[in-house]
Design an enzyme around this catalytic site. Structure first.
Site, short mmCIF file in Angstrom:
data_model
loop_
_atom_site.label_atom_id
_atom_site.label_comp_id
_atom_site.label_asym_id
_atom_site.label_seq_id
_atom_site.Cartn_x
_atom_site.Cartn_y
_atom_site.Cartn_z
N HIS A 80 105.65 29.33 46.13
CA HIS A 80 107.03 29.84 46.13
C HIS A 80 108.02 28.81 45.61
CE1 HIS A 80 106.87 33.70 48.78
NE2 HIS A 80 105.85 33.63 47.96
N HIS A 134 94.76 35.04 47.55
CA HIS A 134 94.97 35.87 48.73
C HIS A 134 93.71 35.99 49.59
CE1 HIS A 134 99.01 38.01 47.58
NE2 HIS A 134 99.19 36.83 48.13
N ARG A 150 101.15 28.72 50.06
CA ARG A 150 102.24 29.65 49.76
C ARG A 150 103.54 28.91 49.45
NH1 ARG A 150 105.45 34.31 52.67
NH2 ARG A 150 105.43 35.74 50.91
N TRP A 158 93.36 39.56 54.29
CA TRP A 158 92.66 40.14 53.14
C TRP A 158 91.15 40.12 53.32
CZ3 TRP A 158 97.17 37.23 52.55
CH2 TRP A 158 98.22 37.83 51.86
#
Ligand code: HIF
Length: 292
Positions: free
Chosen positions: A52, A175, A48, A191
């Site tokens: 990002h 995800h 992540r 998920w």
């Protein structure tokens, strides 16, 4: 130089061996600190933070992206969209201390590559040469996606990077890793079942679970399944658009196809806004298992 693009400057005194050493230190620390986040480990938040740090890119004005390593500045790490990522930055601090020749942009992106590969995901070819830029180049907050978006929002958002439908759907398969945390994003739950294994489980679950739109404890609507899995509205959007849905089905049926397309799209994401010299060959790192 290419107009508007940041030109990568690979460190001539470093070879693949030096970067493999950084990879190995990150990979070993992921193994050692496996109790993080109820035994999910640090892999997902490293994937992540890599995304990002790249996801601020805007091709319309050629600003943002992973090149300048600006995630190291308060203004960017404190973007509400980055809630929770301080833990990834703190995880990487001792790695940076030991290998302080590496740029922050290279470190954040290499951490994502390491985490995908160590979670049994595809090989992600990676090129060094990002150069730390000063604080005043930090992009403004608010460039990361809104999890409540629908399919046209998602398509339009990733259009800012120049991604097509295949690249968008393949990317969102990441995800499969990690979970949402109420205190970070106002959403809650994983998920799927194997939150630290990279697989096509996201697509299989998206198609096959019995999803119900429900309000969570923070008052936000998310899709929940009887098995305790969740989907963000922006994930579920992949079921609600026929072009996206076709790709979801293809990836649910063929993990190799997903791995191939994901690797290409993730490389493109991590290299957004950067021009690499034509003769700079990507590095392909060995996993810890392959070196044993
Ligand atoms: Fe995520 N993402 N992402 N994401 N993401 C979260 C968590 C992770 C979006 C929203 C969220 C991508 C695209 C999108 C990972 C990797 C990638 C969370 C939860 C939200 C809300 C954060 C928290 O509460 O801690 C949206 C709206 C996206 C566009 C559709 C990328 C493709 C899937 C680019 C990508 O690689 C990972 C990994 C996590 C899990 C982090 C964790 O702490 O476990």
């Amino acid at each position: 130089a290419v107009a508007g693009l940041n030109v990568a400057i690979p460190n001539k005194s470093k070879s693949i061996k030096d970067y493999q050493n950084v990879y190995n230190d990150i990979a070993e620390k992921i193994r050692e600190e496996d109790e993080f986040d109820n035994y999910i480990g640090y892999g997902p938040i490293l994937v992540r933070i890599a995304w990002h740090s790249s996801g601020t890119f805007d091709k319309n004005n050629m600003t943002g992206g992973s090149f300048g390593g600006t995630m190291r500045f308060k203004k960017e790490i404190n973007d509400p969209s980055n809630a929770g990522l301080k833990q990834a930055d703190e995880f990487l601090a001792p790695i940076y201390k030991k290998h302080s020749w590496i740029s922050h942009g290279d470190l954040y992106t290499l951490a994502g590559v390491t985490a995908v590969q160590e979670a049994q995901g595809p090989k992600i070819p990676w090129r060094p040469g990002r150069v730390d830029q000063p604080e005043n180049t930090t992009p403004e907050n608010g460039r990361l996606p809104d999890a409540t978006g629908d399919s046209s929002y998602v398509r339009n958002y990733f259009g800012r990077f120049g991604f097509n439908d295949t690249e968008i759907v393949a990317l969102i398969g990441a995800h499969c890793l990690g979970k949402t945390h109420l205190e970070n994003s106002g959403f809650e739950g994983p998920w799927g079942a194997a939150s630290n294994v990279f697989s096509n489980e996201f697509f299989v679950n998206l198609l096959n679970e019995n999803w119900k739109l429900q309000k969570n404890a923070a008052g936000n609507e998310q899709y929940d399944s009887p098995k305790g899995y969740m989907m963000l509205p922006a994930d579920f959007a992949l079921r609600q658009d026929n072009k996206f849905l076709k790709l979801v089905k293809a990836y649910a049926n063929d993990q190799d196809l997903f791995f191939n397309d994901f690797a290409k799209a993730y490389v493109k994401l991590l290299e957004s806004g950067i021009h690499f010299p034509a003769d700079q060959k990507p590095f392909i790192f060995k996993t810890l298992d392959e070196q044993e």
